[in-house]
Design a protein around this motif. Structure first.
Motif, mmCIF file in Angstrom:
data_model
loop_
_atom_site.group_PDB
_atom_site.id
_atom_site.type_symbol
_atom_site.label_atom_id
_atom_site.label_comp_id
_atom_site.label_asym_id
_atom_site.label_seq_id
_atom_site.Cartn_x
_atom_site.Cartn_y
_atom_site.Cartn_z
ATOM 1 N N ALA A 216 15.785 -5.777 1.847
ATOM 2 C CA ALA A 216 15.740 -4.323 1.626
ATOM 3 C C ALA A 216 14.712 -3.664 2.539
ATOM 4 N N ALA A 217 13.542 -4.292 2.684
ATOM 5 C CA ALA A 217 12.522 -3.736 3.572
ATOM 6 C C ALA A 217 13.005 -3.730 5.022
ATOM 7 N N ALA A 218 13.697 -4.785 5.430
ATOM 8 C CA ALA A 218 14.218 -4.849 6.804
ATOM 9 C C ALA A 218 15.268 -3.778 7.031
ATOM 10 N N ILE A 219 16.135 -3.544 6.057
ATOM 11 C CA ILE A 219 17.161 -2.501 6.191
ATOM 12 C C ILE A 219 16.503 -1.133 6.325
ATOM 13 N N TYR A 220 15.467 -0.890 5.529
ATOM 14 C CA TYR A 220 14.778 0.404 5.623
ATOM 15 C C TYR A 220 14.137 0.590 7.000
ATOM 16 N N LEU A 221 13.403 -0.446 7.459
ATOM 17 C CA LEU A 221 12.690 -0.317 8.731
ATOM 18 C C LEU A 221 13.641 -0.159 9.910
ATOM 19 N N ARG A 222 14.808 -0.799 9.843
ATOM 20 C CA ARG A 222 15.729 -0.766 10.974
ATOM 21 C C ARG A 222 16.719 0.387 10.898
ATOM 22 N N GLU A 223 17.240 0.654 9.723
ATOM 23 C CA GLU A 223 18.363 1.591 9.605
ATOM 24 C C GLU A 223 17.968 2.982 9.108
ATOM 25 N N TYR A 224 16.872 3.079 8.357
ATOM 26 C CA TYR A 224 16.536 4.369 7.743
ATOM 27 C C TYR A 224 15.248 4.975 8.279
ATOM 28 N N ALA A 225 14.257 4.162 8.515
ATOM 29 C CA ALA A 225 12.936 4.680 8.860
ATOM 30 C C ALA A 225 12.948 5.371 10.219
ATOM 31 N N SER A 226 12.231 6.472 10.308
ATOM 32 C CA SER A 226 12.089 7.178 11.583
ATOM 33 C C SER A 226 11.055 6.464 12.452
ATOM 34 N N LYS A 227 11.155 6.659 13.748
ATOM 35 C CA LYS A 227 10.197 6.053 14.663
ATOM 36 C C LYS A 227 8.965 6.934 14.756
ATOM 37 N N ASN A 228 8.027 6.681 13.848
ATOM 38 C CA ASN A 228 6.779 7.435 13.815
ATOM 39 C C ASN A 228 5.603 6.491 13.566
ATOM 40 N N LYS A 229 4.422 7.067 13.406
ATOM 41 C CA LYS A 229 3.227 6.246 13.211
ATOM 42 C C LYS A 229 3.279 5.461 11.902
ATOM 43 N N LEU A 230 3.832 6.086 10.859
ATOM 44 C CA LEU A 230 3.886 5.409 9.561
ATOM 45 C C LEU A 230 4.721 4.126 9.655
ATOM 46 N N THR A 231 5.857 4.221 10.313
ATOM 47 C CA THR A 231 6.698 3.023 10.487
ATOM 48 C C THR A 231 5.979 1.963 11.306
ATOM 49 N N GLY A 232 5.271 2.410 12.342
ATOM 50 C CA GLY A 232 4.497 1.471 13.157
ATOM 51 C C GLY A 232 3.409 0.789 12.341
ATOM 52 N N TRP A 233 2.741 1.556 11.473
ATOM 53 C CA TRP A 233 1.703 0.966 10.621
ATOM 54 C C TRP A 233 2.299 -0.063 9.646
ATOM 55 N N ILE A 234 3.479 0.247 9.125
ATOM 56 C CA ILE A 234 4.120 -0.696 8.197
ATOM 57 C C ILE A 234 4.451 -2.002 8.904
ATOM 58 N N ARG A 235 5.001 -1.895 10.113
ATOM 59 C CA ARG A 235 5.321 -3.113 10.873
ATOM 60 C C ARG A 235 4.043 -3.901 11.203
ATOM 61 N N SER A 236 2.995 -3.193 11.548
ATOM 62 C CA SER A 236 1.727 -3.867 11.849
ATOM 63 C C SER A 236 1.177 -4.567 10.612
ATOM 64 N N ALA A 237 1.322 -3.917 9.447
ATOM 65 C CA ALA A 237 0.851 -4.530 8.204
ATOM 66 C C ALA A 237 1.645 -5.790 7.877
ATOM 67 N N VAL A 238 2.965 -5.736 8.116
ATOM 68 C CA VAL A 238 3.805 -6.912 7.864
ATOM 69 C C VAL A 238 3.391 -8.063 8.772
ATOM 70 N N GLU A 239 3.159 -7.767 10.063
ATOM 71 C CA GLU A 239 2.752 -8.810 10.994
ATOM 72 C C GLU A 239 1.368 -9.357 10.648
ATOM 73 N N MET A 240 0.461 -8.463 10.210
ATOM 74 C CA MET A 240 -0.869 -8.922 9.824
ATOM 75 C C MET A 240 -0.792 -9.814 8.582
ATOM 76 N N LEU A 241 0.115 -9.490 7.665
ATOM 77 C CA LEU A 241 0.268 -10.273 6.442
ATOM 78 C C LEU A 241 0.706 -11.698 6.751
ATOM 79 N N SER A 242 1.500 -11.859 7.810
ATOM 80 C CA SER A 242 1.967 -13.199 8.169
ATOM 81 C C SER A 242 0.851 -14.069 8.717
ATOM 82 N N GLY A 243 -0.269 -13.463 9.109
ATOM 83 C CA GLY A 243 -1.387 -14.231 9.656
ATOM 84 C C GLY A 243 -2.485 -14.536 8.658
ATOM 85 N N VAL A 244 -2.326 -14.077 7.424
ATOM 86 C CA VAL A 244 -3.349 -14.324 6.400
ATOM 87 C C VAL A 244 -3.260 -15.786 5.953
ATOM 88 N N PRO A 245 -4.389 -16.506 5.866
ATOM 89 C CA PRO A 245 -4.347 -17.906 5.398
ATOM 90 C C PRO A 245 -3.768 -18.008 3.995
#
Length: 415
Positions: A216-245
């Motif tokens: 559901a999150a992937a569908i929102y980010l790809r199909e619904y979310a606008s290309k703005n700073k908020l979307t960029g921050w969400i993607r950055s947060a997801v990538e940062m979460l993958s690096g947490v021990p």
């Protein structure tokens, strides 16, 4: 246009040869290291693999027994023809013993054969105090101790606790035993059935929670979310979460998610808590792999669906998502591999107690944590740890083949 001189061409070839050599050398070293790991694991652990390991309990059952009074006397039994030379048969008591090694490679004596009329088939369980329970010794039981009355009127002891082998036990019973006073048996133990079940529970719980949220999150980010700073921050947060021990996720699970499991009746760390924690760990992987799968779907399919009058949601769920399933399944495979191999977070959220009958609200160990238990003990068992590693590798291989087969079926169906 400058002409390439023969000298420059020669230098370029030398440079390309060196770079190609470095590439081949690095690849060869990687393959050799991987092959060395596989060879070590299989050579050390293959001999320990057995059906008993996969289906047996980890904890041994202990039986303190005695022979029924009317059967407690030696008799005369014929040696069965089917018994091998390695079996030491007691003709006076109708039972055969064999030498073996336990999971720690220590010598033990096991029961290999019991005659139907043997006194060993008519026992009373003395460990049950409130009632008399009859039982029979079974093939595979470890003979820890047999107390018998000797011909001189004194009680003698034979068995594993006295460091006797199978032949010595059989000879002692044949030559000297007038009656059996007490017998102490143990089931083999050392199995991983409980850890396999706990691992399957973890996979089911983690995927049931993380797959719907991640897709559901992937569908929102790809199909619904606008290309703005908020979307960029969400993607950055997801990538940062993958690096947490993962150990940080374990602490989060104990403090944040444990109250949720208490609503279901949990009183201690449990498999459900471990599954919920792993679901959070898997979210970045599933979100990123699902989003990449959606990106690969051609834009022309979306345009064609919309031009035929389909709504945006119909286009996403009936056109885009089915075509993205092969890529999403790849993310599922990576997620399952992460669940099977995770240990740090599970030590906090599930505990390290090996449970032979795990339930969602009880403690348990995954296969990876089971290996941790074995290797962190006072006497690490490399053979058993490698055997469990082989089970994990085979399990992941089967999943890999299954998901590739499903992906191909979906790909053919969508063509």
């Amino acid at each position: 246009m400058n002409k390439i001189t023969s000298g420059n061409l020669k230098k370029r070839r030398i440079k390309d040869t060196i770079l190609n050599g470095i590439t081949y050398l690095s690849s060869g070293i990687s393959v050799l290291v991987l092959a060395a790991i596989f060879i070590f694991v299989f050579t050390q652990g293959f001999s320990s693999l057995s059906l008993d390991l996969l289906t047996g309990n980890y904890w041994a059952n202990n039986y303190l027994t005695t022979v029924e009074a009317d059967r407690n006397a030696p008799d005369c039994f014929q040696v069965p023809k089917e018994l091998g030379e390695e079996v030491a048969f007691s003709e006076a008591w109708g039972v055969g013993f064999v030498d073996a090694l336990d999971e720690n490679k220590e010598p033990i004596v096991l029961i290999e054969y019991i005659d139907e009329a043997s006194p060993f088939a008519s026992l009373i369980d003395k460990s049950v105090h409130d009632r008399e329970t009859k039982l029979s010794a079974e093939v595979g039981y470890q003979v820890e101790r047999i107390n018998y009355m000797g011909k001189d009127g004194h009680i003698k002891i034979v068995g594993n606790l006295m460091s006797n082998d199978a032949k010595q036990v059989a000879q002692a019973l044949d030559q000297n035993a007038q009656s059996i006073q007490e017998m102490y048996f143990k089931t083999p133990g050392g199995g991983i059935r409980g850890s396999i079940l706990a691992t399957l529970y973890l996979i089911v719980v983690a995927l049931l929670v993380s797959l719907p949220l991640g897709i559901a999150a992937a569908i929102y980010l790809r199909e619904y979310a606008s290309k703005n700073k908020l979307t960029g921050w969400i993607r950055s947060a997801v990538e940062m979460l993958s690096g947490v021990p993962s150990i940080i996720f374990g602490l989060m699970g104990v403090t944040v998610l444990f109250p949720i499991t208490q609503l279901f009746g949990a009183t201690t760390t449990n498999i459900l808590l471990g599954g919920l924690t792993l679901a959070v760990i898997l979210l970045p992987t599933i979100i990123r792999s699902s989003e990449e799968a959606l990106i690969v779907v051609p834009q022309s399919l979306r345009d064609a669906s919309l031009s035929l009058g389909a709504s945006r949601s119909q286009t996403i769920f009936k056109v885009v998502l089915p075509n993205a399933i092969p890529g999403i399944l790849t993310g599922v495979l990576l997620s399952i591999g992460r669940v099977i191999g995770e240990s740090a977070a599970l030590i906090y959220t599930m505990g390290t107690y090996v449970n032979d009958a795990p339930q969602l609200l009880s403690q348990g160990t995954s296969l990876a944590v089971h290996i941790y238990n074995i290797m962190s003990s006072e006497q690490p068992n490399f053979e058993l740890a490698c055997a469990i590693s082989i089970v994990i590798l085979v399990f992941v291989l089967i999943l890999n083949i299954s998901i590739k087969w499903i992906s191909r079926r979906f790909h053919k169906a969508m063509q």
